[in-house]
Design an enzyme around this catalytic site. Structure first.
Site, PDB file in Angstrom:
ATOM      1  N   GLY A 124       0.824  -1.208   0.000  1.00  0.00           N
ATOM      2  CA  GLY A 124       0.000   0.000   0.000  1.00  0.00           C
ATOM      3  C   GLY A 124       0.855   1.254   0.000  1.00  0.00           C
ATOM      4  CG  ASP A 125       0.716   3.687   2.469  1.00  0.00           C
ATOM      5  OD1 ASP A 125      -0.420   4.176   2.450  1.00  0.00           O
ATOM      6  OD2 ASP A 125       1.141   2.984   3.402  1.00  0.00           O
ATOM      7  CE  LYS A 172      -3.103   1.892  -3.892  1.00  0.00           C
ATOM      8  NZ  LYS A 172      -2.072   1.901  -2.865  1.00  0.00           N
ATOM      9  N   GLY A 207      -6.024   5.747   2.099  1.00  0.00           N
ATOM     10  CA  GLY A 207      -5.757   7.177   2.194  1.00  0.00           C
ATOM     11  C   GLY A 207      -5.010   7.589   0.951  1.00  0.00           C
ATOM     12  CG  HIS A 208      -5.844   6.543  -2.562  1.00  0.00           C
ATOM     13  ND1 HIS A 208      -6.531   5.870  -3.512  1.00  0.00           N
ATOM     14  CD2 HIS A 208      -5.222   5.614  -1.821  1.00  0.00           C
ATOM     15  CE1 HIS A 208      -6.332   4.572  -3.345  1.00  0.00           C
ATOM     16  NE2 HIS A 208      -5.539   4.397  -2.323  1.00  0.00           N
ATOM     17  CD  GLN A 257      -6.590  -1.123   1.893  1.00  0.00           C
ATOM     18  OE1 GLN A 257      -7.316  -1.868   1.283  1.00  0.00           O
ATOM     19  NE2 GLN A 257      -7.040  -0.052   2.501  1.00  0.00           N
ATOM     20  CB  THR A 279      -5.508   6.347   7.032  1.00  0.00           C
ATOM     21  OG1 THR A 279      -5.742   6.271   5.632  1.00  0.00           O
ATOM     22  CG2 THR A 279      -6.807   6.063   7.757  1.00  0.00           C
ATOM     23  N   GLY A 321      -1.328   8.853  10.207  1.00  0.00           N
ATOM     24  CA  GLY A 321      -0.196   9.704  10.578  1.00  0.00           C
ATOM     25  C   GLY A 321       0.993   8.924  11.131  1.00  0.00           C
ATOM     26  N   GLY A 338       8.299  13.545  -8.125  1.00  0.00           N
ATOM     27  CA  GLY A 338       8.009  14.562  -7.111  1.00  0.00           C
ATOM     28  C   GLY A 338       6.559  14.469  -6.686  1.00  0.00           C
TER      29      GLY A 338
HETATM   30  P1  GDP Z   1      -1.533   5.971  -2.127  1.00  0.00           P
HETATM   31  O1  GDP Z   1      -2.347   5.550  -0.962  1.00  0.00           O
HETATM   32  O2  GDP Z   1      -0.956   4.806  -2.852  1.00  0.00           O
HETATM   33  O3  GDP Z   1      -2.238   6.937  -3.051  1.00  0.00           O
HETATM   34  O4  GDP Z   1      -0.289   6.748  -1.545  1.00  0.00           O
HETATM   35  P2  GDP Z   1      -0.310   8.060  -0.662  1.00  0.00           P
HETATM   36  O5  GDP Z   1      -1.356   8.961  -1.177  1.00  0.00           O
HETATM   37  O6  GDP Z   1      -0.294   7.718   0.769  1.00  0.00           O
HETATM   38  O7  GDP Z   1       1.107   8.627  -1.008  1.00  0.00           O
HETATM   39  C1  GDP Z   1       1.289   9.512  -1.938  1.00  0.00           C
HETATM   40  C2  GDP Z   1       2.127  10.669  -1.388  1.00  0.00           C
HETATM   41  O8  GDP Z   1       3.346  10.713  -2.041  1.00  0.00           O
HETATM   42  C3  GDP Z   1       1.452  11.985  -1.654  1.00  0.00           C
HETATM   43  O9  GDP Z   1       1.766  12.919  -0.655  1.00  0.00           O
HETATM   44  C4  GDP Z   1       2.035  12.400  -2.967  1.00  0.00           C
HETATM   45  O10 GDP Z   1       2.007  13.773  -3.217  1.00  0.00           O
HETATM   46  C5  GDP Z   1       3.448  11.888  -2.823  1.00  0.00           C
HETATM   47  N1  GDP Z   1       4.018  11.493  -4.104  1.00  0.00           N
HETATM   48  C6  GDP Z   1       3.395  10.888  -5.135  1.00  0.00           C
HETATM   49  N2  GDP Z   1       4.238  10.646  -6.122  1.00  0.00           N
HETATM   50  C7  GDP Z   1       5.455  11.100  -5.719  1.00  0.00           C
HETATM   51  C8  GDP Z   1       6.760  11.108  -6.313  1.00  0.00           C
HETATM   52  O11 GDP Z   1       6.994  10.643  -7.417  1.00  0.00           O
HETATM   53  N3  GDP Z   1       7.761  11.667  -5.561  1.00  0.00           N
HETATM   54  C9  GDP Z   1       7.553  12.184  -4.318  1.00  0.00           C
HETATM   55  N4  GDP Z   1       8.593  12.692  -3.660  1.00  0.00           N
HETATM   56  N5  GDP Z   1       6.350  12.185  -3.739  1.00  0.00           N
HETATM   57  C10 GDP Z   1       5.317  11.639  -4.420  1.00  0.00           C
END
Ligand code: GDP
Length: 413
Positions: free
Chosen positions: A12-13, A16, A40-41, A210, A286, A288, A401
């Site tokens: 997860g995380d 996505k 938590g996306h 996830q 979700t 912290g 980024g």
């Molecule tokens: P998800 O649950 O798979 O969507 O993952 P999260 O949303 O928890 O994690 C995504 C976090 O990583 C967000 O704060 C995004 O802005 C950041 N993020 C996404 N892609 C990148 C990347 O290529 N580089 C960096 N440094 N941060 C990223």
């Protein structure tokens, strides 16, 4: 554009949210099929940072409908708050459709997770998702369709002994009926709606929550979530056959993270782990909670490919590795002195696995925000090619980024 699935290839995380959001620019529908508010996306765009738990990421685009399949557990209180937050950012009200067959997360589900020590033992998110799925399997759940029948709702809450848990059952009933009133026009046959969109040739993005290694069956059981997180969750949680999905995009970070308990062979507890956590801002969206961090694990990634048959990969957060002199990548495990290349089914065995690393050259350059593959330092390109060769799948997206524009889009090779 057809149907495309976005599936987490790790624990997860994997970021996505950003990939889904990117793909949904041209899609008619963004569909959640598993999990619940334990997801938590994060989407970062011009309007700010949106942290979504239940609303499908693509629904932030006007013209893209957010569909919540029956495999998702719906917490009406969380959904209401989340919509409030979205509107407060000046965004328009997302167009939503909730499956009438989806199960409701009720206040006592959260308490159950605490009381039974499940949250502690397995490191779950305390959102009541597991107990809700358990009620569903035991055939004693309450579904969105049931909200149309006030008597049924009252009886259900009485039987669930909500009062004994310190909740006012009257208040819970009232909240649920108000929710029903507000969303009546948005509760319906989600399966038929998705099938209709596919028939018309519209773009549909299935947004996994996830990741594969948290899947109830294929994950590191019992340190797993209670739903089907793999591509197979699409049939399970929407009623649309996976045979209709043309592209299966596996999302993996350029390293690995895990939240909560459970085996994690490539975990780095020292300086490297701290560095990845800080540079990657690895704290749960979700809960912290600080995420555990470590090197990319190709044994696990090959396994995720075997389970999901990815047609392509998104390699996110490549920028986080900048500045490391060398980068390690696990290509095999040693368990009890034996070399293994497969992913063991028992968490106990995985916990004993010692990774066998390949050491790759790092790069000094800051690559944040690069959008053109050719502009990446040669060591970074070598890293990408190494992953492609080891897994046997093309990397078509590379994250450079946090912002939505920080992405390299490549064709399939
Ligand atoms: P998800 O649950 O798979 O969507 O993952 P999260 O949303 O928890 O994690 C995504 C976090 O990583 C967000 O704060 C995004 O802005 C950041 N993020 C996404 N892609 C990148 C990347 O290529 N580089 C960096 N440094 N941060 C990223």
């Amino acid at each position: 554009m057809g149907a495309i699935a976005v599936i987490g290839a790790q624990w997860g995380d994997e970021a996505k949210g950003k990939i889904v959001h990117h793909l949904c620019r041209r899609a008619r529908m963004c569909v959640r099929f598993n999990g619940g508010a334990n997801a938590g996306h994060t989407v970062e765009d011009a309007r700010g940072t949106a942290r979504l738990h239940l609303v499908p990421c693509g629904a932030l685009y006007p013209g893209c409908q957010g569909v919540i399949g029956h495999g998702v557990t719906v917490d009406p209180w969380v959904l209401t708050d989340e919509l409030g937050g979205i509107l407060a950012q000046g965004r328009s009200h997302p167009e939503l459709l909730l499956s009438e067959r989806a199960h409701l997360v009720l206040p006592h589900h959260r308490l159950e997770e605490e009381r039974e020590g499940v949250a502690e033992r397995l490191g779950t998110t305390r959102r009541g998702v597991g107990p809700c799925y358990a009620d569903r399997a035991a055939r004693r759940g309450l579904r969105l369709a049931d909200l149309a029948d006030e008597r049924r709702v009252r009886e259900h809450l009485r039987a669930a002994r909500v009062a004994g848990d310190g909740f006012d059952p009257e208040q819970v009933v009232e909240d649920l009926l108000r929710f029903r009133e507000r969303f009546a026009a948005h509760i319906g046959d989600a399966r038929a709606a998705i099938a209709g969109a596919l028939e018309r040739g519209e773009g549909v993005v299935f947004e996994g929550a996830q990741g594969t290694l948290l899947d109830l069956d294929f994950g590191t059981y019992p340190y797993a979530t209670s739903s089907t997180t793999t591509v197979h969750g699409i049939g399970w949680g929407t009623g649309i056959s996976t045979a209709r999905v043309e592209r299966v995009l596996g999302v993996t970070k350029a390293y690995t993270t895990r939240v909560g308990e459970g085996p994690f062979p490539t975990e780095e507890r020292g300086e490297i782990g701290d560095r990845l956590r800080t540079a990657g801002r690895e704290y749960g969206a979700t809960t912290g909670r600080p995420r555990r961090c470590g090197w990319l694990d190709l044994v696990a990634l090959r396994y995720a490919h075997a389970v999901n048959a990815f047609t392509e990969l998104a390699l996110t957060k490549l920028d986080v590795l900048s500045g490391l002199r060398e980068i390690r990548v696990a290509v095999g495990y040693r368990i009890g002195g034996q070399r293994v290349t497969g992913f063991p089914p028992r968490a106990e065995d995985l916990a004993r696995a010692e990774p066998i690393y390949e050491v790759l050259r790092g790069w000094e350059e800051d690559i944040a925000g690069i959008r053109d593959y050719e502009r990446l330092p040669s060591a970074a390109r070598h890293f990408v090619r190494f992953v492609e060769a080891q897994v046997g799948v093309s990397v078509t997206f590379i994250g450079t980024g946090p912002g939505e524009e920080a992405i390299i889009v490549r064709g399939r090779r």
